[in-house]
Design an enzyme around this catalytic site. Structure first.
Site, PDB file in Angstrom:
ATOM      1  CE  LYS A 174      -2.079   2.621   3.135  1.00 45.13           C
ATOM      2  NZ  LYS A 174      -2.179   3.822   2.382  1.00 45.13           N
ATOM      3  CD  GLU A 249      13.092   0.747   9.099  1.00 40.82           C
ATOM      4  OE1 GLU A 249      13.765   1.640   9.781  1.00 40.82           O
ATOM      5  OE2 GLU A 249      13.825  -0.383   8.948  1.00 40.82           O
ATOM      6  CB  CYS A 283      12.449   8.952   8.900  1.00 40.62           C
ATOM      7  SG  CYS A 283      13.738   8.108   7.885  1.00 40.62           S
ATOM      8  CD  GLU A 384       9.145  12.257  12.496  1.00 42.62           C
ATOM      9  OE1 GLU A 384       7.966  11.939  12.524  1.00 42.62           O
ATOM     10  OE2 GLU A 384       9.935  11.522  12.083  1.00 42.62           O
TER      11      GLU A 384
HETATM   12  P1  NAD Z   1       1.883   7.875   8.478  1.00 44.49           P
HETATM   13  O1  NAD Z   1       2.256   6.848   9.589  1.00 44.49           O
HETATM   14  O2  NAD Z   1       0.768   8.715   8.778  1.00 44.49           O
HETATM   15  O3  NAD Z   1       1.466   6.915   7.358  1.00 44.49           O
HETATM   16  C1  NAD Z   1       2.346   5.860   6.776  1.00 44.49           C
HETATM   17  C2  NAD Z   1       1.378   4.863   5.910  1.00 44.49           C
HETATM   18  O4  NAD Z   1       0.686   4.331   6.925  1.00 44.49           O
HETATM   19  C3  NAD Z   1       0.527   5.427   4.894  1.00 44.49           C
HETATM   20  O5  NAD Z   1       0.489   4.559   3.897  1.00 44.49           O
HETATM   21  C4  NAD Z   1      -0.830   5.447   5.624  1.00 44.49           C
HETATM   22  O6  NAD Z   1      -2.001   5.477   4.812  1.00 44.49           O
HETATM   23  C5  NAD Z   1      -0.647   4.127   6.447  1.00 44.49           C
HETATM   24  N1  NAD Z   1      -1.476   4.117   7.678  1.00 44.49           N
HETATM   25  C6  NAD Z   1      -2.041   5.313   8.228  1.00 44.49           C
HETATM   26  N2  NAD Z   1      -2.781   4.802   9.308  1.00 44.49           N
HETATM   27  C7  NAD Z   1      -3.042   3.390   9.352  1.00 44.49           C
HETATM   28  C8  NAD Z   1      -3.441   2.399  10.180  1.00 44.49           C
HETATM   29  N3  NAD Z   1      -4.143   2.507  11.322  1.00 44.49           N
HETATM   30  N4  NAD Z   1      -3.256   1.032   9.721  1.00 44.49           N
HETATM   31  C9  NAD Z   1      -2.296   0.820   8.804  1.00 44.49           C
HETATM   32  N5  NAD Z   1      -1.645   1.762   7.824  1.00 44.49           N
HETATM   33  C10 NAD Z   1      -1.823   2.881   8.339  1.00 44.49           C
HETATM   34  O7  NAD Z   1       3.136   8.346   8.002  1.00 44.49           O
HETATM   35  P2  NAD Z   1       3.404   9.474   7.096  1.00 44.49           P
HETATM   36  O8  NAD Z   1       2.883  10.878   7.430  1.00 44.49           O
HETATM   37  O9  NAD Z   1       3.019   8.818   5.804  1.00 44.49           O
HETATM   38  O10 NAD Z   1       5.104   9.781   6.908  1.00 44.49           O
HETATM   39  C11 NAD Z   1       5.863  10.575   7.565  1.00 44.49           C
HETATM   40  C12 NAD Z   1       6.455   9.443   8.934  1.00 44.49           C
HETATM   41  O11 NAD Z   1       7.206   8.535   8.317  1.00 44.49           O
HETATM   42  C13 NAD Z   1       7.378  10.390   9.711  1.00 44.49           C
HETATM   43  O12 NAD Z   1       7.149   9.954  11.204  1.00 44.49           O
HETATM   44  C14 NAD Z   1       8.939   9.853   9.346  1.00 44.49           C
HETATM   45  O13 NAD Z   1       9.723   9.754  10.476  1.00 44.49           O
HETATM   46  C15 NAD Z   1       8.620   8.281   8.977  1.00 44.49           C
HETATM   47  N6  NAD Z   1       9.497   7.547   8.152  1.00 44.49           N
HETATM   48  C16 NAD Z   1      10.411   6.549   8.620  1.00 44.49           C
HETATM   49  C17 NAD Z   1      11.339   6.170   8.145  1.00 44.49           C
HETATM   50  C18 NAD Z   1      12.407   5.406   8.620  1.00 44.49           C
HETATM   51  O14 NAD Z   1      12.936   4.547   7.772  1.00 44.49           O
HETATM   52  N7  NAD Z   1      12.366   5.126   9.997  1.00 44.49           N
HETATM   53  C19 NAD Z   1      11.718   6.767   6.646  1.00 44.49           C
HETATM   54  C20 NAD Z   1      10.595   7.189   6.201  1.00 44.49           C
HETATM   55  C21 NAD Z   1       9.420   7.988   6.832  1.00 44.49           C
END
Ligand code: NAD
Length: 490
Positions: A174, A249, A283, A384
């Site tokens: 997804k 992650e 991130c 963050e």
């Molecule tokens: P998010 O957690 O809002 O969403 C990430 C994904 O999860 C999306 O595809 C979203 O649709 C899905 N999602 C949301 N709610 C869900 C649920 N209840 N069940 C299952 N899936 C769900 O994050 P974002 O705003 O898209 O991305 C930013 C975040 O990602 C930041 O916190 C960043 O630090 C983190 N990030 C971490 C890494 C790493 O390697 N550690 C890399 C990139 C981004």
């Protein structure tokens, strides 16, 4: 208008109820596509297709060499289409073309890396008591649910898809609802190289609907997630009911420690790159700069001078050094934090506003923002923000630098700048983070593991560790003398 479809069981599909969601170019607010809004039924169709493909062995029964040959073809196609993919990534996510171009090259390289790695020896044998022979083999986990964020739409996807497929799993993937464009192009490539039907499935749509179903469904064996810490906790709870393997992650609030004996201009330069690359939507961003007190004033002065010169603009302008934030909603979150910082008593040394001049008024642009006079317990220091906002703090000695660096719930990344190699290494060893640099910030490699300590996640992407995540380990004990054990009397 870009035409977007989901890919389920080898077919391009609209959402089962035909609903769509607009996809916006963050540089100008224009709609570039309408993405199918996947439903629970769509997610289930993808899960069942992946389950069948896995159970039929159409992928897992191939030799490692055969699977590797598909991965190499995928890498070649990414390279062939790099220019188109780069342009699309910039339109969808907003990142400058040079960042998007780098992501495409890295994505191809990641497929090549795992194509090579999967052909390496990977078992173990043990000398045990005769007549037994014991060994270990690695097997795919099964159906893997892969859920990714919007900050690196292509690269974050490939970090999961390449090792998952290399290991012989089938996938239900997804993308973020905000950035589905290059992920769909990747699935076009999967079709072009003839990946067997059902092996790789993509469902677009909302996290709490499609993402939740993937995390909850009993036919999914593992969920590998990249995104926010709050979502990661939710997914872990959901996945617990069916005891799925979980790999997470998550977010970060990473420290970048500058000692007085560091090469000054190198430290300033990397500290800028550490937070303003990707508009701070990375991130591992070095969003807390900790500076030794004897050079603090000089550092802040030079840093602010440089930050003010960063050229902010649309990603498709070759002059642009920093692009917009990914969406209006995300820009509002970042502006909220800037406001909060002021209310908490921090001083804005530069930036702090949305940019609406020079034709940028329709996009989601925020100035590179530097906070000083911050205190460790402020929310802008602890949470963050995920935007072009950095806090610069002062420390007096090595011990205090380490204490401040480790004082958040996160543990993703960290940097140390010093010309005293022993000191730099001492400090790095005390930093509770999974990804660190000495006299640099950000460079990372497909060969090396990526992931966090504490609330920044569980498990690792990339490298051999990233392949381990997508494998089960099986012990096999073989009796070389086939006769009864004789434990019980006749
Ligand atoms: P998010 O957690 O809002 O969403 C990430 C994904 O999860 C999306 O595809 C979203 O649709 C899905 N999602 C949301 N709610 C869900 C649920 N209840 N069940 C299952 N899936 C769900 O994050 P974002 O705003 O898209 O991305 C930013 C975040 O990602 C930041 O916190 C960043 O630090 C983190 N990030 C971490 C890494 C790493 O390697 N550690 C890399 C990139 C981004």
């Amino acid at each position: 208008m870009i035409n977007l479809k989901m890919y389920i069981d080898g077919e391009w599909r609209d959402s089962e109820n035909m609903e769509t969601r607009p996809v916006i170019n963050p540089a100008n607010g224009e709609v570039i596509a309408y993405a199918p809004e996947g439903t629970v039924a769509d997610a289930r169709a993808a899960i069942y297709a992946a389950r069948k493909a896995f159970d039929d062995g159409v992928w897992s029964d191939l030799s490692a060499q055969e699977r590797a040959s598909y991965l190499l073809k995928i890498a070649d196609k990414i390279d062939e289409r790099a220019e188109e993919l780069t342009q699309l990534e910039t339109q969808d996510n907003g990142k400058p073309l040079r960042e998007a171009g780098f992501d495409m090259a890295d994505a191809a390289s990641c497929f090549r890396y795992y194509a090579g790695l999967i052909r390496n020896p990977d078992g173990q044998t043990y000398h045990v008591a005769d007549p037994m022979q014991a060994m270990v083999v690695r097997e795919p986990v099964g159906v893997c649910g892969l859920i990714v964020p919007w900050n690196y739409p292509m690269l974050m996807s490939v970090w999961k898809i390449a090792p998952a497929l290399a290991a012989g799993n089938t996938i239900v993937y997804k993308p973020s609802e905000v950035t589905p464009v290059t992920p769909m192009k990747l699935f076009e490539i999967f079709e072009e190289v003839g990946l067997p039907k059902g092996v790789a499935n993509m469902v677009m749509g909302a996290g709490p609907v499609v993402g939740h179903e993937i995390s909850a469904h009993p036919e999914v064996d593992m969920v590998s997630f990249t995104g926010g810490t709050k979502t990661g906790k939710q997914i872990m709870k959901t996945a617990a009911d069916t005891m799925k393997k979980v790999s997470l992650e998550l977010g970060g609030k990473s420290p970048n420690i500058i000692f007085a004996d560091a090469d000054f201009e190198t430290a300033v330069d990397y500290a800028l790159f550490g937070i303003f690359a990707g508009s701070g939507q990375v991130c591992s961003s070095g969003s807390r700069i900790l500076v030794e007190e004897s050079i603090y004033d000089q550092f802040v002065e030079r840093y602010v001078e440089r930050a003010k010169q960063i050229k902010v603009g649309p990603g498709n302008d070759p002059e642009t050094e920093m692009g917009p934030l990914v969406s209006q909603q995300h820009m509002e979150k970042v502006l909220y934090y800037i406001d909060l910082g002021k209310q908490e008593g921090a001083t804005v040394a530069c930036g702090g506003n949305r940019i609406t001049t020079n034709g940028l008024d329709k996009g989601f642009f925020v100035e590179p923002t530097v906070f000083v006079d911050v205190k460790q317990d402020m929310r802008i220091v602890q949470e963050e923000i995920f935007g072009p906002v950095v806090c610069i703090q002062k420390f007096k000695d090595e011990e205090e630098a380490i204490k401040l660096a480790n004082d958040t719930v996160y543990g993703l990344a960290g940097g140390v700048f010093s010309n005293d190699g022993a000191k730099a290494m001492r400090v790095i060893k005390k930093i509770r983070s999974g990804i660190t640099w000495i006299n640099a910030y950000h460079p990372t490699y497909n060969e090396a593991p990526w992931g966090g300590y504490k609330q920044s996640g569980i498990g690792r992407s990339l490298g051999t560790f990233g392949l381990d995540e997508f494998q089960e380990i099986k012990q096999i004990n073989i009796n070389l003398q086939v006769e009864p054990i004789g434990w019980f009397s006749n």
